[in-house]
Design an enzyme around this catalytic site. Structure first.
Site, short mmCIF file in Angstrom:
data_model
loop_
_atom_site.label_atom_id
_atom_site.label_comp_id
_atom_site.label_asym_id
_atom_site.label_seq_id
_atom_site.Cartn_x
_atom_site.Cartn_y
_atom_site.Cartn_z
N LYS A 1 0.86 -1.17 0.00
CA LYS A 1 0.00 0.00 0.00
C LYS A 1 0.90 1.22 0.00
CE LYS A 1 -3.63 2.44 2.44
NZ LYS A 1 -4.62 2.43 3.51
N LYS B 1 -2.08 -1.53 -3.91
CA LYS B 1 -2.96 -0.36 -3.85
C LYS B 1 -2.12 0.91 -3.89
CE LYS B 1 -6.10 1.82 -0.66
NZ LYS B 1 -6.69 1.82 0.64
C1 PBG Z 1 -7.18 3.68 5.36
C2 PBG Z 1 -7.65 3.36 3.99
C3 PBG Z 1 -7.51 4.23 2.90
C4 PBG Z 1 -8.12 3.60 1.83
C5 PBG Z 1 -8.61 2.36 2.26
N1 PBG Z 1 -8.30 2.23 3.61
C6 PBG Z 1 -6.96 5.59 2.82
C7 PBG Z 1 -5.70 5.95 3.46
O1 PBG Z 1 -4.80 5.13 3.67
O2 PBG Z 1 -5.58 7.12 3.81
C8 PBG Z 1 -8.21 4.24 0.48
C9 PBG Z 1 -9.22 3.69 -0.47
C10 PBG Z 1 -9.48 4.57 -1.64
O3 PBG Z 1 -8.86 5.62 -1.87
O4 PBG Z 1 -10.37 4.18 -2.39
N2 PBG Z 1 -6.79 2.70 6.19
#
Ligand code: PBG
Length: 325
Positions: free
Chosen positions: A194, A247
């Site tokens: 991520k 991601k």
């Molecule tokens: C946070 C989380 C995020 C997303 C999913 N879980 C955002 C972040 O890390 O700030 C993003 C999903 C998206 O942008 O569609 N734990």
């Protein structure tokens, strides 16, 4: 000329016969935002067509998706500021809106697959995924909170847990907690690679979960790196993850391919909020054809090696497939 590759493109029948990849509705996971209250369906301003639902409306939405053959949903809670605190205690409070919503969905649709999110940010007064103290994210104390969340969500009926926090050691910590507490069959789809990405902007609007101070760069990965993704994947694999997720998706197709080539676990790609919003915005301006871009996006993720795709386009894609059938 003995070789004329165009022969294999000459008719729709031949093109479809030689097509290497395809997207199936069953490959898709639809992220849905849940809010407190009754009879609420509020559009996310930066994500046209995506709503925050109170549980009663969420059930209706899931019902209409199930009719299209879409049956896996990733639920995210949008929590009132008054319920947020430093330790995200609302995240595992018995009877919380989110845990109740999970239980209600499973009770109403036993055959659907419910994925949940594990990270502190929707419940944290600091807007961080871990415990934030003196400008630092505390890794090991956060693991306790995450495992408490995992158990509470498993108890509520979640089928797949999605740790999205990027703390070290979280998969092993929650796998152990799940097994000791008699949830050996609850799956973990780890947010393995991520990245610290600006593509999460619209999601943070939807949940009002942006960090109050600092950024997420001490836990989310540097977009410049790919070798680090192999380390994360190796750890998640040995720690007991059932799926490895990358991601965001489109800017990280090489990472999807890298993990798919090096690991046997199914690879998931999260086509995130900002990727969705860009397409919708350009479509609304008449600058490109949003439906075609949706299809090109999803097929590119499959081609790169994603088995599973989390996408805000899931229902739109399922509707398209139902129309064509
Ligand atoms: C946070 C989380 C995020 C997303 C999913 N879980 C955002 C972040 O890390 O700030 C993003 C999903 C998206 O942008 O569609 N734990």
């Amino acid at each position: 000329m003995f070789r004329r590759p165009r022969r294999n493109r000459k008719t729709a029948a031949i093109r479809e016969m030689v097509q290497e990849n395809q997207v199936r509705v069953q490959d898709l996971i639809f992220p849905l935002f849940v809010i407190d209250g009754q009879n609420k369906k509020i559009e996310v301003a930066s994500m046209p067509g995506i709503y925050r639902y109170s549980t009663d409306q969420l059930l209706k939405e899931i019902d209409s998706c199930m009719e299209l053959g879409l049956r896996t949903f990733d639920l995210f809670p949008s929590i009132d500021d008054s319920l947020k605190d430093k330790y995200a205690s609302e995240a595992y409070r018995e009877g919380s809106m989110y845990l109740n919503a999970i239980a209600k969905v499973k009770e109403t649709f036993p055959e659907c697959c419910i994925m949940t999110d594990i990270a502190m940010d929707p419940y944290s007064s600091d807007g961080h995924d871990g415990i934030f103290e003196n400008g630092e994210i505390l890794n090991d104390p956060t693991l306790e909170v995450l495992s408490n969340m995992a158990l509470a969500q498993a108890q509520a009926g979640a089928d797949i847990l999605g740790p999205s926090d990027m703390m070290d050691g979280r998969v092993a910590h929650m796998r152990e907690a799940l097994d000791i507490n008699n949830f050996p069959n609850v799956s973990i789809m780890s947010y393995t690679a991520k990245y610290a990405s600006a593509y999460y902007g619209p999601f943070r609007d939807a949940l009002d979960s942006a960090p109050k101070a600092g950024d997420k760069k001490t836990y989310q990965m540097n977009p410049a790196n790919s070798r680090e993704a192999l380390i994360e994947a190796e750890l998640d694999m040995v720690e007991g993850a059932d799926f490895l997720m990358v991601k965001p998706a489109l800017s990280y197709l090489d990472i999807i391919q890298l993990l798919n080539e090096n690991f046997e676990l199914p690879i998931a790609a999260y086509n995130v909020s900002g990727e969705y919003s860009m397409v919708k915005a350009a479509h609304q301006k008449g600058w490109l054809d949003g439906q075609q871009i949706m299809n090109e996006t999803l097929i590119s993720l499959k081609r790169a090696g994603a088995k599973v795709i989390l996408t805000y386009f899931a229902k739109e894609f399922a509707l398209q497939e139902a129309k064509e059938a």
